[in-house]
Motif scaffolding. Structure first.
Motif, short mmCIF file in Angstrom:
data_model
loop_
_atom_site.label_atom_id
_atom_site.label_comp_id
_atom_site.label_asym_id
_atom_site.label_seq_id
_atom_site.Cartn_x
_atom_site.Cartn_y
_atom_site.Cartn_z
N GLU A 105 3.43 22.71 -14.54
CA GLU A 105 3.78 21.44 -13.96
C GLU A 105 2.47 20.72 -14.34
N ALA A 106 1.15 21.23 -14.13
CA ALA A 106 -0.06 20.32 -14.27
C ALA A 106 -0.83 20.69 -15.36
N LEU A 107 -0.68 22.06 -15.79
CA LEU A 107 -1.43 22.69 -16.92
C LEU A 107 -2.89 22.76 -16.48
N GLY A 108 -3.28 22.94 -15.12
CA GLY A 108 -4.44 23.38 -14.43
C GLY A 108 -5.24 22.14 -14.07
N LEU A 109 -4.39 20.80 -14.35
CA LEU A 109 -5.16 19.80 -13.65
C LEU A 109 -5.02 19.84 -12.27
N ASP A 110 -6.07 19.04 -11.39
CA ASP A 110 -5.99 19.00 -9.95
C ASP A 110 -5.36 17.88 -9.36
N TRP A 111 -4.47 17.11 -10.10
CA TRP A 111 -3.93 16.16 -9.39
C TRP A 111 -2.51 15.81 -10.41
N VAL A 112 -1.73 14.99 -9.78
CA VAL A 112 -0.41 14.66 -10.25
C VAL A 112 -0.24 13.31 -9.98
N PRO A 113 0.69 12.55 -10.71
CA PRO A 113 0.81 11.24 -10.28
C PRO A 113 1.78 11.11 -9.04
N CYS A 114 1.32 10.36 -8.19
CA CYS A 114 2.13 10.04 -7.09
C CYS A 114 3.75 9.88 -7.39
N PRO A 115 4.56 10.87 -6.71
CA PRO A 115 5.81 10.67 -7.27
C PRO A 115 6.63 9.53 -6.91
N LYS A 116 6.46 9.22 -5.72
CA LYS A 116 7.32 7.92 -5.26
C LYS A 116 6.58 6.93 -4.80
N CYS A 117 5.49 6.56 -5.79
CA CYS A 117 4.49 5.47 -5.28
C CYS A 117 4.93 4.05 -4.93
N LEU A 118 4.65 3.59 -3.94
CA LEU A 118 5.08 2.34 -3.61
C LEU A 118 4.16 1.33 -4.38
N ALA A 119 3.01 1.75 -5.06
CA ALA A 119 2.08 0.43 -5.52
C ALA A 119 2.28 0.70 -7.12
N PRO A 120 3.30 -0.22 -7.90
CA PRO A 120 3.64 0.14 -9.11
C PRO A 120 2.72 -0.04 -9.98
N SER A 121 1.32 -0.94 -9.78
CA SER A 121 0.24 -0.95 -10.75
C SER A 121 -0.36 0.37 -10.82
N LEU A 160 0.90 -0.98 -0.01
CA LEU A 160 0.02 0.03 0.08
C LEU A 160 0.97 1.18 0.11
N CYS A 161 0.44 2.40 -0.52
CA CYS A 161 1.08 3.57 -0.59
C CYS A 161 0.52 4.64 0.45
N GLY A 162 0.90 5.10 1.37
CA GLY A 162 0.59 6.00 2.10
C GLY A 162 0.44 7.38 1.72
N ALA A 163 1.25 7.69 0.88
CA ALA A 163 1.32 9.22 0.23
C ALA A 163 0.01 9.29 -0.66
N CYS A 164 -0.65 8.40 -1.38
CA CYS A 164 -1.40 8.50 -2.17
C CYS A 164 -2.92 7.67 -1.93
N GLN A 165 -2.80 7.13 -0.73
CA GLN A 165 -3.87 6.11 -0.43
C GLN A 165 -3.98 5.12 -1.24
N THR A 166 -2.85 4.70 -2.11
CA THR A 166 -2.84 3.80 -3.01
C THR A 166 -3.88 3.83 -4.29
N THR A 167 -3.73 5.19 -4.50
CA THR A 167 -4.63 5.69 -5.91
C THR A 167 -3.60 5.93 -6.78
N GLY A 168 -2.45 6.23 -6.78
CA GLY A 168 -1.47 6.51 -7.80
C GLY A 168 -1.34 8.02 -8.03
N ARG A 169 -2.52 8.70 -7.00
CA ARG A 169 -2.66 10.15 -7.61
C ARG A 169 -2.52 10.99 -6.34
#
Ligand code: ZN
Ligand code: ZN
Ligand code: ZN
Length: 433
Positions: A83-99, A45-54
């Motif tokens: 950085e995000a061209l106006g989007l309100d999320w970015v990919p989790c940079p050091k995500c622990l959940a590869p998929s 599981l990834c704490g940084a993104c609650q395992t959403t990847g975002r």
């Protein structure tokens, strides 16, 4: 006849402060994205993104909190946020959940590509005109804005705010057409109208041939009507706009309504040629019900003097009718838009005015009979409104006599229809928001 391909609808830009409320469809999509799908057997599981990847991305020092429209893209917002061209999320940079990381990055790359392409496409006109313009995309329009500031009442609006005000006004005009006919989105051809509003004639002259296939020599605007390409180029002609924002707004409503009426069940140029009184009548109807005295003369309409007698067209029509000096209804209805004299044009407005009062919900039926069956006006009136030509003339005459004032007046005139517009069978079951 050309059919318009469906356009992709990107998710709207949302600032962190404008997260609520979401349109239902977007909320459903987001909910689906947030539900964790099956993780690989040993995937942590990834704490940084609650395992959403975002992870949430706050737009730096800027938001669109004053705009309630669905703004899909805004060049200003995008460019302030490289950085995000106006989007309100970015990919989790050091995500622990590869998929999850992989899925988020794939989606991210697609969205970024779409945004970069949109910006690059918009910037073409900047390059052509050698200016820096602002651009915004809403559900039904792509607006390019080149007026540094406008005065609305006592407030001065700078470029960006002014652009959003006009984006909102464009959407309002679109909605008015749906409301007037009692129709919903499904009755419209799906295309985005490109609207260019420049301050100077020079830029308009450069853009007009490229985006409308028409030159602007001395006029204030020019359109390309139809689908999938529908566009309008205008400038702040000081002789017409007079630096008055009410006039600017009125010119826009008239001009863009020509584009929009043609998108109702794919009206095309037939309206102009075969049923000139309807073509004329609908644009003026939009103008006069919202603003009062008509101001706008389109190039194709060849008006020298729109007010053939006095500034108030309603009283002109009524006085002529009472004096027995009205043109023959059959003659007016047989002409194309460019053959109508200034007087006949005002009578054309009053025919439409009458029909919209009689029953706005039938207007769409009448135009459909004209469009698809190309039947004579006589048959279209009969099929849609159940009126013979004689009944039309009698009812219209009675309408002018009872509803019009002989005394000239100023300002908008909103008439309550005898039968209120309402969605027809099947309308309202779509997911329009
Ligand atoms: Zn913006
Ligand atoms: Zn993560
Ligand atoms: Zn016009």
């Amino acid at each position: 006849m050309r059919l318009s391909p469906p356009l992709p609808t990107p998710p709207p830009i949302r600032s962190a402060r404008a997260l609520l409320p979401l349109p239902v469809t977007v909320a459903v999509v987001l909910a689906a994205l947030l539900v964790p799908t099956s993780l690989g057997a040993d995937e942590p599981l990834c704490g940084a993104c609650q395992t959403t990847g975002r992870i949430a991305h706050e737009h730096p020092a800027f938001d669109h909190e004053n705009e309630t429209d669905d703004i899909e893209f805004c060049s200003v917002s995008m460019e302030l946020d490289p950085e995000a061209l106006g989007l309100d999320w970015v990919p989790c940079p050091k995500c622990l959940a590869p998929s999850k990381k992989e899925a988020a990055e794939r989606e991210w790359n697609g969205l970024m590509e779409l945004r970069k392409k949109w910006l690059a496409d918009r910037r073409e006109v900047d390059t052509l005109t050698k200016t820096t313009l602002m651009h915004v995309q809403t559900k039904h329009f792509v607006l390019t804005w080149g007026i540094p500031k406008i005065k609305v009442g006592k407030r001065v609006l700078k470029e960006h705010e002014a652009m959003h005000l006009y984006a909102k006004r464009l959407e309002e005009t679109y909605q008015r057409i749906l409301d007037l006919c009692g129709i919903d989105e499904s009755a419209m051809v799906s295309t985005r109208v490109r609207v260019f509003m420049f301050e100077g004639l020079r830029e308009a002259q450069i853009a007009a041939p490229v985006y409308t296939n028409n030159p602007i020599s001395s006029g204030q605007k020019t359109n390309l009507i139809g689908a999938p390409e529908s566009s309008l180029v205008s400038w702040d002609d000081p002789e017409k706009i007079l630096n008055n924002d009410e006039y600017r707004h009125q010119f826009l409503v008239h001009a863009v309504s020509h584009n929009l009426w043609h998108l109702v069940r794919e009206y095309t140029f037939w309206l102009f040629k075969e049923y000139g009184w309807v073509y004329e009548g609908l644009a003026y109807y939009m103008e006069t019900t919202q603003f009062g005295t008509p101001l706008v003369s389109c190039g194709q309409e060849q008006i020298e003097e729109p007010n053939w007698k006095g500034k108030c067209w309603e009283s002109n029509v009524k006085k002529a009718l009472i004096a027995g000096k009205e043109p023959s209804v059959l003659d007016v209805m047989a002409k194309s838009a460019d053959q109508l004299s200034p007087m006949e044009r005002q009578f054309a407005w009053s025919y439409i005015d009458y029909l919209m009062w009689e029953n706005p919900g039938k207007m769409d039926d009448m135009i459909r009979v004209m469009k698809f069956d190309q039947k004579p006006t006589r048959d279209a009136l009969k099929e849609a409104y159940g009126l013979s030509m004689g009944q039309f003339i009698d009812n219209w005459t009675a309408f002018v006599r009872s509803e019009y004032s002989s005394k000239p007046f100023k300002g908008p005139k909103e008439r309550t229809p005898k039968v209120p517009a309402r969605p027809k069978d099947g309308a309202g079951s779509g997911d329009s928001d």
